[in-house]
Scaffold this motif. Sequence first.
Motif, PDB file in Angstrom:
ATOM      1  N   PHE A   1      31.151  11.369  71.943  1.00 26.32           N
ATOM      2  CA  PHE A   1      31.733  12.145  70.994  1.00 26.32           C
ATOM      3  C   PHE A   1      33.011  11.532  70.648  1.00 26.32           C
ATOM      4  CE2 PHE A   1      28.779  15.943  72.103  1.00 26.32           C
ATOM      5  CZ  PHE A   1      28.423  15.559  70.825  1.00 26.32           C
ATOM      6  N   SER A   2      33.790  10.816  71.180  1.00 28.80           N
ATOM      7  CA  SER A   2      35.220  10.789  71.257  1.00 28.80           C
ATOM      8  C   SER A   2      35.167   9.328  71.036  1.00 28.80           C
ATOM      9  CB  SER A   2      36.379  11.129  71.956  1.00 28.80           C
ATOM     10  OG  SER A   2      36.808  11.064  73.033  1.00 28.80           O
ATOM     11  N   ASN A   3      34.757   8.354  71.398  1.00 31.22           N
ATOM     12  CA  ASN A   3      35.061   6.494  71.704  1.00 31.22           C
ATOM     13  C   ASN A   3      34.881   6.226  69.812  1.00 31.22           C
ATOM     14  OD1 ASN A   3      33.100   4.182  71.044  1.00 31.22           O
ATOM     15  ND2 ASN A   3      33.315   4.678  73.357  1.00 31.22           N
ATOM     16  N   PRO A   4      35.958   5.341  70.030  1.00 28.63           N
ATOM     17  CA  PRO A   4      35.493   4.850  68.182  1.00 28.63           C
ATOM     18  C   PRO A   4      34.724   4.516  67.684  1.00 28.63           C
ATOM     19  CG  PRO A   4      38.022   4.280  69.718  1.00 28.63           C
ATOM     20  CD  PRO A   4      36.167   5.009  70.600  1.00 28.63           C
ATOM     21  N   GLU A   5      33.806   3.987  68.924  1.00 33.66           N
ATOM     22  CA  GLU A   5      32.216   3.448  67.970  1.00 33.66           C
ATOM     23  C   GLU A   5      31.906   4.341  66.951  1.00 33.66           C
ATOM     24  OE1 GLU A   5      28.757   0.394  69.486  1.00 33.66           O
ATOM     25  OE2 GLU A   5      30.840   0.544  70.833  1.00 33.66           O
ATOM     26  N   VAL A   6      31.351   4.983  68.315  1.00 30.71           N
ATOM     27  CA  VAL A   6      30.662   6.552  68.067  1.00 30.71           C
ATOM     28  C   VAL A   6      31.153   7.472  66.386  1.00 30.71           C
ATOM     29  CG1 VAL A   6      30.293   9.251  68.360  1.00 30.71           C
ATOM     30  CG2 VAL A   6      30.001   7.456  70.184  1.00 30.71           C
ATOM     31  N   ILE A   7      32.252   7.873  66.483  1.00 26.88           N
ATOM     32  CA  ILE A   7      33.233   7.945  65.329  1.00 26.88           C
ATOM     33  C   ILE A   7      32.822   6.659  63.890  1.00 26.88           C
ATOM     34  CG2 ILE A   7      35.606   8.355  63.987  1.00 26.88           C
ATOM     35  CD1 ILE A   7      36.110   8.707  66.891  1.00 26.88           C
ATOM     36  N   ALA A   8      32.710   5.089  64.925  1.00 29.07           N
ATOM     37  CA  ALA A   8      32.750   4.495  63.168  1.00 29.07           C
ATOM     38  C   ALA A   8      30.766   4.718  62.921  1.00 29.07           C
ATOM     39  CB  ALA A   8      32.497   3.346  63.614  1.00 29.07           C
ATOM     40  N   ALA A   9      29.999   4.645  63.871  1.00 27.17           N
ATOM     41  CA  ALA A   9      28.725   4.871  63.397  1.00 27.17           C
ATOM     42  C   ALA A   9      28.577   6.402  62.448  1.00 27.17           C
ATOM     43  CB  ALA A   9      27.995   5.051  64.316  1.00 27.17           C
ATOM     44  N   SER A  10      29.255   7.607  63.052  1.00 25.45           N
ATOM     45  CA  SER A  10      28.956   8.611  62.351  1.00 25.45           C
ATOM     46  C   SER A  10      29.703   8.342  60.811  1.00 25.45           C
ATOM     47  CB  SER A  10      30.437   9.973  62.838  1.00 25.45           C
ATOM     48  OG  SER A  10      30.111  11.002  62.640  1.00 25.45           O
ATOM     49  N   GLN A  11      30.811   8.317  60.603  1.00 27.54           N
ATOM     50  CA  GLN A  11      31.283   7.597  59.415  1.00 27.54           C
ATOM     51  C   GLN A  11      30.246   6.502  58.194  1.00 27.54           C
ATOM     52  OE1 GLN A  11      35.202   6.362  60.472  1.00 27.54           O
ATOM     53  NE2 GLN A  11      36.105   8.344  60.471  1.00 27.54           N
ATOM     54  N   LYS A  12      30.104   5.794  59.532  1.00 33.42           N
ATOM     55  CA  LYS A  12      28.933   5.186  58.272  1.00 33.42           C
ATOM     56  C   LYS A  12      27.596   6.286  58.127  1.00 33.42           C
ATOM     57  CE  LYS A  12      26.292   1.077  57.922  1.00 33.42           C
ATOM     58  NZ  LYS A  12      26.557  -0.824  59.340  1.00 33.42           N
ATOM     59  N   LEU A  13      26.907   6.873  58.763  1.00 32.91           N
ATOM     60  CA  LEU A  13      25.884   7.870  58.522  1.00 32.91           C
ATOM     61  C   LEU A  13      26.736   8.639  57.383  1.00 32.91           C
ATOM     62  CD1 LEU A  13      23.301   9.184  58.837  1.00 32.91           C
ATOM     63  CD2 LEU A  13      24.471  10.923  60.860  1.00 32.91           C
ATOM     64  N   ASP A  14      27.872   9.184  57.379  1.00 36.90           N
ATOM     65  CA  ASP A  14      27.945   9.873  56.117  1.00 36.90           C
ATOM     66  C   ASP A  14      27.766   9.648  54.983  1.00 36.90           C
ATOM     67  OD1 ASP A  14      28.666  12.303  57.952  1.00 36.90           O
ATOM     68  OD2 ASP A  14      30.206  11.518  58.603  1.00 36.90           O
ATOM     69  N   ARG A  15      28.729   8.300  55.381  1.00 37.09           N
ATOM     70  CA  ARG A  15      28.804   7.290  53.886  1.00 37.09           C
ATOM     71  C   ARG A  15      26.813   7.323  53.093  1.00 37.09           C
ATOM     72  NH1 ARG A  15      32.603   4.436  56.384  1.00 37.09           N
ATOM     73  NH2 ARG A  15      31.120   2.812  57.083  1.00 37.09           N
ATOM     74  N   VAL A  16      26.454   7.011  53.756  1.00 33.67           N
ATOM     75  CA  VAL A  16      24.598   6.596  53.688  1.00 33.67           C
ATOM     76  C   VAL A  16      24.026   7.629  53.016  1.00 33.67           C
ATOM     77  CG1 VAL A  16      22.454   5.887  54.223  1.00 33.67           C
ATOM     78  CG2 VAL A  16      24.574   4.496  55.152  1.00 33.67           C
ATOM     79  N   ILE A  17      24.929   9.178  53.518  1.00 33.27           N
ATOM     80  CA  ILE A  17      24.165  10.434  53.837  1.00 33.27           C
ATOM     81  C   ILE A  17      24.486  11.139  51.937  1.00 33.27           C
ATOM     82  CG2 ILE A  17      24.048  12.565  53.631  1.00 33.27           C
ATOM     83  CD1 ILE A  17      23.921  12.173  56.434  1.00 33.27           C
ATOM     84  N   ASP A  18      26.141  10.022  51.942  1.00 33.07           N
ATOM     85  CA  ASP A  18      26.329  10.685  50.436  1.00 33.07           C
ATOM     86  C   ASP A  18      25.615   9.998  49.258  1.00 33.07           C
ATOM     87  OD1 ASP A  18      28.731  12.424  51.442  1.00 33.07           O
ATOM     88  OD2 ASP A  18      30.097  11.486  51.214  1.00 33.07           O
ATOM     89  N   GLN A  19      25.635   8.562  49.556  1.00 38.80           N
ATOM     90  CA  GLN A  19      25.182   7.492  48.620  1.00 38.80           C
ATOM     91  C   GLN A  19      23.262   8.182  48.129  1.00 38.80           C
ATOM     92  OE1 GLN A  19      24.449   3.895  50.852  1.00 38.80           O
ATOM     93  NE2 GLN A  19      27.252   2.966  50.613  1.00 38.80           N
ATOM     94  N   TYR A  20      22.878   8.866  49.532  1.00 36.65           N
ATOM     95  CA  TYR A  20      21.452   9.662  49.063  1.00 36.65           C
ATOM     96  C   TYR A  20      22.095  10.315  48.343  1.00 36.65           C
ATOM     97  CZ  TYR A  20      17.309  12.368  49.967  1.00 36.65           C
ATOM     98  OH  TYR A  20      16.425  13.252  50.121  1.00 36.65           O
ATOM     99  N   HIS A  21      22.937  11.251  48.340  1.00 30.90           N
ATOM    100  CA  HIS A  21      22.606  12.730  47.349  1.00 30.90           C
ATOM    101  C   HIS A  21      23.292  12.495  46.176  1.00 30.90           C
ATOM    102  CE1 HIS A  21      21.961  15.443  50.583  1.00 30.90           C
ATOM    103  NE2 HIS A  21      22.683  14.723  51.590  1.00 30.90           N
ATOM    104  N   LYS A  22      23.795  11.229  46.505  1.00 28.49           N
ATOM    105  CA  LYS A  22      24.321  10.848  45.032  1.00 28.49           C
ATOM    106  C   LYS A  22      22.782   9.842  43.938  1.00 28.49           C
ATOM    107  CE  LYS A  22      28.872   9.686  45.277  1.00 28.49           C
ATOM    108  NZ  LYS A  22      29.792   8.284  45.702  1.00 28.49           N
ATOM    109  N   LEU A  23      22.079   9.839  44.410  1.00 33.70           N
ATOM    110  CA  LEU A  23      20.963   8.429  43.895  1.00 33.70           C
ATOM    111  C   LEU A  23      20.080   9.822  43.943  1.00 33.70           C
ATOM    112  CD1 LEU A  23      20.349   6.199  46.138  1.00 33.70           C
ATOM    113  CD2 LEU A  23      21.062   5.655  44.234  1.00 33.70           C
ATOM    114  N   VAL A  24      20.042  11.517  44.711  1.00 41.71           N
ATOM    115  CA  VAL A  24      19.486  12.240  44.287  1.00 41.71           C
ATOM    116  C   VAL A  24      19.571  13.105  42.494  1.00 41.71           C
ATOM    117  CG1 VAL A  24      17.924  13.643  45.163  1.00 41.71           C
ATOM    118  CG2 VAL A  24      17.879  12.594  46.504  1.00 41.71           C
TER     119      VAL A  24
END
Length: 62
Positions: A27-50
């Motif tokens: 969980f604490s790997n920088p690559e994992v954190i970056a991937a999680s943050q990217k997923l969060d941004r896309v989920i936010d975009q999805y919610h804005k579109l909806v």
Amino acid sequence: MSEIINRVEEIETLREKLHRLVEQKGFSNPEVIAASQKLDRVIDQYHKLVKERQHNSYVHPA
């Protein structure tokens, strides 16, 4: 509507990638954190579109 579908597909792809990374690197790997943050941004975009779509359907009913 296709923009929303694209976001859902992107969310699923990113979620699968994130799960694989967590299994490989923890969980604490920088690559994992970056991937999680990217997923969060896309989920936010999805919610804005909806939200936009819902707002537009109330303002401009078919």
